[in-house]
Design an enzyme around this catalytic site. Sequence first.
Site, PDB file in Angstrom:
ATOM      1  CE  LYS A 186      -3.715  -2.498  -0.159  1.00  0.00           C
ATOM      2  NZ  LYS A 186      -4.436  -3.129   0.760  1.00  0.00           N
TER       3      LYS A 186
HETATM    4  C1  PLP Z   1      -5.701  -4.276   1.071  1.00  0.00           C
HETATM    5  C2  PLP Z   1      -7.005  -4.135   1.088  1.00  0.00           C
HETATM    6  C3  PLP Z   1      -7.796  -4.185   2.208  1.00  0.00           C
HETATM    7  C4  PLP Z   1      -6.980  -4.920   3.580  1.00  0.00           C
HETATM    8  O1  PLP Z   1      -6.203  -4.493   4.108  1.00  0.00           O
HETATM    9  P1  PLP Z   1      -5.207  -5.352   4.892  1.00  0.00           P
HETATM   10  O2  PLP Z   1      -4.537  -4.433   5.638  1.00  0.00           O
HETATM   11  O3  PLP Z   1      -4.258  -6.392   4.015  1.00  0.00           O
HETATM   12  O4  PLP Z   1      -6.044  -6.218   5.973  1.00  0.00           O
HETATM   13  C5  PLP Z   1      -8.966  -4.054   2.277  1.00  0.00           C
HETATM   14  N1  PLP Z   1      -9.771  -3.501   1.337  1.00  0.00           N
HETATM   15  C6  PLP Z   1      -9.065  -3.218   0.028  1.00  0.00           C
HETATM   16  C7  PLP Z   1      -9.613  -2.825  -1.087  1.00  0.00           C
HETATM   17  C8  PLP Z   1      -7.767  -3.463  -0.320  1.00  0.00           C
HETATM   18  O5  PLP Z   1      -6.868  -3.214  -1.122  1.00  0.00           O
END
Ligand code: PLP
Length: 402
Positions: free
Chosen positions: A203
């Site tokens: 991210k």
């Molecule tokens: C990455 C992601 C999540 C979950 O995040 P984590 O930190 O991996 O639990 C939720 N929604 C979307 C759209 C994502 O891309």
Amino acid sequence: MPKPSLRDLQQFRTQAIEEIKFLPFSLPDIGAEEIAEVVDSLRSGWITTGPKTKRFEQDFAEFLGQGVEAIAVNSGTAGLHLALEAIGIGPGDEVITTPYTFTATAEVIRYLGATPVFVDIDPATFNIDPLQIEPAITPRTKAILPVHFAGLSCNMEAIIDLARRYGLKVVEDAAHALPTRYQGKLIGTLETEATVFSFYANKTLATGEGGMVVTRHADIAERCRIMRLHGISRDAFDRYTSTKPAWFYEVIAPGFKYNMSDLAASLGIHQLKKIWKFHERRTQLVEYYDSQLQDLPLKLPPHPPDGADLHAWHIYVIRLDESLKMSREAFIQQMAAKGIGCSVHFIPLHLHPYWKNTYHLKPQDFPHALSAYQQAVSLPLFTKMTDKDQERVITAVRELLE
Ligand SMILES: *Cc1c(COP(=O)(O)O)cnc(C)c1O
């Protein structure tokens, strides 16, 4: 010939990787500051939730401004679960969301015994289509859970307006949306119940695993704080620093184990300081992709409609023209053969066995999500990629599509 040693094999492997020079689809950008901060935590003895987590929460709330509170958790998924729990989602409730997302968005609705109700996306933005939300509202609908796909804000004016008119709550999945602006305001500061960010490895801010719930409602913040740590009324740091006896705590609900560790927060503190620098680099890469790919048989990703809006550019998703002879699968395979990692965001939820079978969904139930999926390719986009890396991607795409 003597048998090769483990060391020979390792060296051979390193050489082979060097020669192929595989460019991954994404890589985190961890600097010396992050590493020093983690080492400092390790030396300090505070490796669970402690002073660094507190500081990261304060910095994050300050970054967004507008008096929001920030509650650090160990994943975006955990944050979404906590936020929905805090607004009172439970068995029998319906939550309206998009199929064009990662399964985490919808699975947390199931954790609470509620039902996700999917509505299709706007084909231009890949974001949930507000016009399709209204017909999906029933007496059981309690909330809307929009996802700011790729880092482009949903049409929040329409969503918040619907929520007001029908008495619904709104929790934003902002896993892609740091930093995203909508009508001049950062995502996280809008008039919704809560916003949840993810700090997963790929991210725009990465702590390995981690997330943040952001809210302007004190009651939601308090519930999330308690439920992220077993439903205990005080966390370890609180007990350590408070004047009340450290051993005393009270369990007031069957909570979860979702607290962030100070090791993750150590990364987050420094990643946050660089967030605008990271964003600048991402924007630069995006503008160059746009300029170099615009004449090819593909659709470039949508930009925000308005100057007051800002795209976070978590991912760069092109759509291959339907007229192309080459399939999307073949395109990704041939990019990989050229040493370039691509990805697909997302396989819509209604195509996955669990969601398909549980809710009796057919591919054509969400035609825009289906067609977006069939054409979408995410090209490499990360701050550490060099101009030369990007030239390689562009050359490869042009060779395949020209
Ligand atoms: C990455 C992601 C999540 C979950 O995040 P984590 O930190 O991996 O639990 C939720 N929604 C979307 C759209 C994502 O891309």
